[in-house]
Design an enzyme around this catalytic site. Structure first.
Site, PDB file in Angstrom:
ATOM      1  N   ARG A 134      68.308  66.576  28.188  1.00 42.27           N
ATOM      2  CA  ARG A 134      69.581  66.107  27.633  1.00 42.27           C
ATOM      3  C   ARG A 134      70.303  67.260  26.938  1.00 42.27           C
ATOM      4  O   ARG A 134      69.707  67.985  26.152  1.00 42.27           O
ATOM      5  CB  ARG A 134      69.345  64.961  26.642  1.00 42.27           C
ATOM      6  CG  ARG A 134      68.910  63.694  27.354  1.00 42.27           C
ATOM      7  CD  ARG A 134      68.596  62.590  26.380  1.00 42.27           C
ATOM      8  NE  ARG A 134      67.465  62.908  25.542  1.00 42.27           N
ATOM      9  CZ  ARG A 134      67.008  62.107  24.585  1.00 42.27           C
ATOM     10  NH1 ARG A 134      67.600  60.966  24.340  1.00 42.27           N
ATOM     11  NH2 ARG A 134      65.972  62.450  23.876  1.00 42.27           N
TER      12      ARG A 134
ATOM     13  N   CYS B  36      69.875  65.714  19.780  1.00 40.76           N
ATOM     14  CA  CYS B  36      70.147  65.669  18.334  1.00 40.76           C
ATOM     15  C   CYS B  36      70.990  66.830  17.818  1.00 40.76           C
ATOM     16  O   CYS B  36      72.104  66.617  17.353  1.00 40.76           O
ATOM     17  CB  CYS B  36      68.824  65.655  17.578  1.00 40.76           C
ATOM     18  SG  CYS B  36      67.843  64.209  17.922  1.00 40.76           S
TER      19      CYS B  36
ATOM     20  N   LYS C 264      60.679  52.018  32.811  1.00 42.24           N
ATOM     21  CA  LYS C 264      59.894  52.502  31.667  1.00 42.24           C
ATOM     22  C   LYS C 264      58.899  51.438  31.208  1.00 42.24           C
ATOM     23  O   LYS C 264      57.731  51.726  30.924  1.00 42.24           O
ATOM     24  CB  LYS C 264      60.848  52.882  30.526  1.00 42.24           C
ATOM     25  CG  LYS C 264      60.171  53.570  29.380  1.00 42.24           C
ATOM     26  CD  LYS C 264      61.157  54.004  28.311  1.00 42.24           C
ATOM     27  CE  LYS C 264      61.724  55.376  28.560  1.00 42.24           C
ATOM     28  NZ  LYS C 264      62.521  55.889  27.445  1.00 42.24           N
TER      29      LYS C 264
ATOM     30  N   ASP D 127      62.799  47.401  25.685  1.00 42.35           N
ATOM     31  CA  ASP D 127      63.672  48.401  26.294  1.00 42.35           C
ATOM     32  C   ASP D 127      64.365  47.774  27.502  1.00 42.35           C
ATOM     33  O   ASP D 127      63.788  46.915  28.181  1.00 42.35           O
ATOM     34  CB  ASP D 127      62.855  49.628  26.731  1.00 42.35           C
ATOM     35  CG  ASP D 127      63.714  50.886  26.793  1.00 42.35           C
ATOM     36  OD1 ASP D 127      63.503  51.793  25.973  1.00 42.35           O
ATOM     37  OD2 ASP D 127      64.613  50.954  27.678  1.00 42.35           O
TER      38      ASP D 127
ATOM     39  N   THR E 269      72.333  57.590  20.473  1.00 44.45           N
ATOM     40  CA  THR E 269      73.690  57.703  19.904  1.00 44.45           C
ATOM     41  C   THR E 269      74.269  59.037  20.399  1.00 44.45           C
ATOM     42  O   THR E 269      74.285  60.020  19.663  1.00 44.45           O
ATOM     43  CB  THR E 269      73.666  57.653  18.354  1.00 44.45           C
ATOM     44  OG1 THR E 269      72.606  58.488  17.874  1.00 44.45           O
ATOM     45  CG2 THR E 269      73.477  56.251  17.850  1.00 44.45           C
TER      46      THR E 269
HETATM   47  N1  LIG Z   1      64.675  62.805  20.310  1.00 46.23           N
HETATM   48  C1  LIG Z   1      64.500  63.213  19.076  1.00 46.23           C
HETATM   49  O1  LIG Z   1      63.799  64.175  18.839  1.00 46.23           O
HETATM   50  C2  LIG Z   1      65.164  62.491  17.909  1.00 46.23           C
HETATM   51  C3  LIG Z   1      64.782  62.833  16.620  1.00 46.23           C
HETATM   52  C4  LIG Z   1      65.355  62.183  15.554  1.00 46.23           C
HETATM   53  C5  LIG Z   1      66.321  61.198  15.769  1.00 46.23           C
HETATM   54  N2  LIG Z   1      66.719  60.894  17.043  1.00 46.23           N
HETATM   55  C6  LIG Z   1      67.719  59.844  17.204  1.00 46.23           C
HETATM   56  O2  LIG Z   1      67.047  58.643  17.594  1.00 46.23           O
HETATM   57  C7  LIG Z   1      67.852  57.893  18.519  1.00 46.23           C
HETATM   58  C8  LIG Z   1      67.086  57.657  19.797  1.00 46.23           C
HETATM   59  O3  LIG Z   1      66.817  58.908  20.419  1.00 46.23           O
HETATM   60  P1  LIG Z   1      65.682  59.087  21.502  1.00 46.23           P
HETATM   61  O4  LIG Z   1      65.535  60.558  21.678  1.00 46.23           O
HETATM   62  O5  LIG Z   1      64.496  58.270  21.188  1.00 46.23           O
HETATM   63  O6  LIG Z   1      66.414  58.470  22.782  1.00 46.23           O
HETATM   64  P2  LIG Z   1      65.733  58.129  24.208  1.00 46.23           P
HETATM   65  O7  LIG Z   1      66.818  58.217  25.197  1.00 46.23           O
HETATM   66  O8  LIG Z   1      64.493  58.942  24.390  1.00 46.23           O
HETATM   67  O9  LIG Z   1      65.279  56.630  24.036  1.00 46.23           O
HETATM   68  C9  LIG Z   1      66.184  55.586  23.847  1.00 46.23           C
HETATM   69  C10 LIG Z   1      65.664  54.375  24.575  1.00 46.23           C
HETATM   70  O10 LIG Z   1      66.543  53.296  24.260  1.00 46.23           O
HETATM   71  C11 LIG Z   1      66.665  52.496  25.418  1.00 46.23           C
HETATM   72  N3  LIG Z   1      67.857  51.674  25.276  1.00 46.23           N
HETATM   73  C12 LIG Z   1      69.159  52.018  25.425  1.00 46.23           C
HETATM   74  N4  LIG Z   1      69.958  50.967  25.162  1.00 46.23           N
HETATM   75  C13 LIG Z   1      69.143  49.926  24.855  1.00 46.23           C
HETATM   76  C14 LIG Z   1      69.364  48.580  24.492  1.00 46.23           C
HETATM   77  N5  LIG Z   1      70.588  48.079  24.410  1.00 46.23           N
HETATM   78  N6  LIG Z   1      68.288  47.808  24.250  1.00 46.23           N
HETATM   79  C15 LIG Z   1      67.026  48.309  24.351  1.00 46.23           C
HETATM   80  N7  LIG Z   1      66.763  49.569  24.692  1.00 46.23           N
HETATM   81  C16 LIG Z   1      67.802  50.379  24.926  1.00 46.23           C
HETATM   82  C17 LIG Z   1      66.706  53.488  26.551  1.00 46.23           C
HETATM   83  O11 LIG Z   1      66.386  52.887  27.791  1.00 46.23           O
HETATM   84  C18 LIG Z   1      65.659  54.504  26.083  1.00 46.23           C
HETATM   85  O12 LIG Z   1      64.373  54.187  26.585  1.00 46.23           O
HETATM   86  C19 LIG Z   1      69.133  58.695  18.686  1.00 46.23           C
HETATM   87  O13 LIG Z   1      70.092  58.245  17.763  1.00 46.23           O
HETATM   88  C20 LIG Z   1      68.715  60.107  18.300  1.00 46.23           C
HETATM   89  O14 LIG Z   1      69.802  60.870  17.828  1.00 46.23           O
HETATM   90  C21 LIG Z   1      66.127  61.494  18.128  1.00 46.23           C
END
Ligand SMILES: NC(=O)c1ccc[n+]([C@@H]2O[C@H](COP(=O)([O-])OP(=O)(O)OC[C@H]3O[C@@H](n4cnc5c(N)ncnc54)[C@H](O)[C@@H]3O)[C@@H](O)[C@H]2O)c1
Length: 396
Positions: free
Chosen positions: A327, A260, A37, A32, A85
């Protein structure tokens, strides 16, 4: 055979995945760019509600290593992208996190490595955007690495359905990638289903979340009607739920939030626009959702009159109960709308604690109005006493 896996992005999606893969015997690098974190994880503290500190500590003392050095990817046979995303300021898909993730690992990619995208994306992204992007930043040609799509279905705070028992769909850009992805997830997910193509899997994810967006927006529209009509919407939902087939209940709220449900449908409508296809249901759901906070501002005026200098407590500011995730929370537009009317707005949320440089306040009876925006299980709403209340979960 033991797989070496790198998970990029340790958030709500990536962290549970990294922990589950490590527990299944894979050697996992969790990567990350957020150094705070990484520090937190190294000290054994989980930033995600569904993963306990104990699980982090066990994983870190076992197969999981966390850090920000992407060169470890050269030892990985599988790389999984779990970065955000979101929408940009024009409410258009923002793939910049995927691009920066790819930039940081593409040069370290070894031949035959499988790259899996888990982030929610528009249909066509895996094949038409991700594959060329990886080859642009790496020395490998597209036939020297494999790519698959597998959308995450995690529902934070859901006690019944988790990563292991929720069926997972996978699809590679070729049969080898599909098989590799299926073999990997089958180590810790009970039911892994392969789809015909990444486009099917990408669209399936968008269908699931768009279905929720449209239905929640519809129930919120019906709830607005029920307020005018003088009927409790929850009684209507309970009555309709006695039908044993063809009905699924959705419940009223101050609106749909999170990373999402209010975001993913716009990935679909944006793609549709490029093909000259209309997505009227999505557009309408979005319109209803965006107007909801203002509807509650109007309700507040109807209830206590002019809001100027009135003290209003908003209870629960995360986007849904029992999580700390703010968010896209509709509470933000609600608070802004109330303040525009001159109200002094305070908020209470012991899960969120600090948000936008403001601190959660205690629930007490010194307010002109309380608005229940998100009802966490820990809340003791009796503390509101006889303060006038607007409850977003009800139409009374
Ligand atoms: N939150 C949910 O319930 C959920 C469910 C299904 C799908 N998704 C999808 O999954 C994806 C991630 O969502 P999330 O909720 O886990 O996001 P999040 O913000 O909780 O986690 C994303 C992590 O990625 C890290 N990050 C950002 N850019 C980076 C990079 N270049 N290299 C390494 N780390 C990087 C951030 O620091 C963060 O810790 C999104 O596309 C979301 O739509 C989320």
């Amino acid at each position: 055979m033991t797989s070496t896996v790198s998970v990029i992005g340790l958030g709500y999606v990536g962290l549970p995945l990294a922990v589950a893969a490590a527990a299944s015997g894979c050697k996992v690098y969790g990567l990350d760019i957020n150094l705070d974190k990484i520090q937190l994880l190294k000290s054994g503290i989980s930033p995600v509600e569904d993963i306990s500190n104990f699980e982090i500590q066990s994983a870190i003392s076992g197969n999981l290593k966390v850090g920000s050095d992407f060169s470890v990817i050269e030892n990985s046979s599988i790389v999984i992208i779990c970065v955000p995303t979101p929408l940009d300021l024009n409410r258009k898909p923002n793939l910049s996190f995927i691009e920066s993730a790819v930039k940081s690992f593409a040069n370290s990619l070894s031949k035959s490595t499988l790259v899996i995208l888990e982030s929610t994306v528009q249909p066509g992204t895996t094949r038409d955007y991700l594959v060329p992007l990886i080859s642009k930043y790496s020395t490998l040609t597209p036939n020297e690495f494999n790519v698959a799509y597998s959308p995450e279905r995690i529902d934070p705070a859901n006690k019944k359905w988790n990563l292991k028992n929720t069926p997972k769909i996978v699809a590679g850009v070729n049969p080898t990638a599909t098989k590799q992805a299926k073999d990997f997830y089958s180590k810790f997910v009970h039911n892994v289903i392969d789809c015909e193509s990444p486009e099917v899997a990408e669209l399936a994810k968008l269908l699931e979340n768009t279905f929720r967006y449209i239905n929640i927006s519809f129930i919120n529209e019906l709830s607005m009607f029920c307020r005018s009509f003088g009927v409790e919407i929850n009684q209507v939902i309970s009555a309709a739920s006695t039908k044993p087939y063809g009905f699924m209940p959705f419940y009223p709220s101050i609106g749909v939030g999170g990373h999402c449900i209010p975001v993913d449908p716009l990935y679909l409508s944006d793609k549709a626009r490029t093909l000259g296809v209309q997505t009227k249901f999505i557009d309408l759901a979005d319109e209803i959702n965006l107007q909801l906070p203002n509807f509650f501002v109007k309700l507040a005026k109807d209830k206590i009159g002019d809001l100027k200098d009135k003290k209003i407590l908003v209870i629960g500011v995360s986007f849904k109960p029992n999580v700390a995730d703010v968010r896209e929370t509709p509470a933000e537009a609600l608070i802004i709308g109330l303040r525009k009317q001159g109200a002094q707005v305070f908020w209470h949320d012991d899960l969120v604690k600090v948000w936008k440089d403001e601190k959660s306040v205690a629930i007490d009876q010194g307010y002109d109005l309380a608005i229940i925006a998100t009802a966490h299980a820990y809340l003791d709403l009796k503390q509101i006493g006889d303060t006038p209340v607007i409850d977003s979960r009800s139409s009374r």
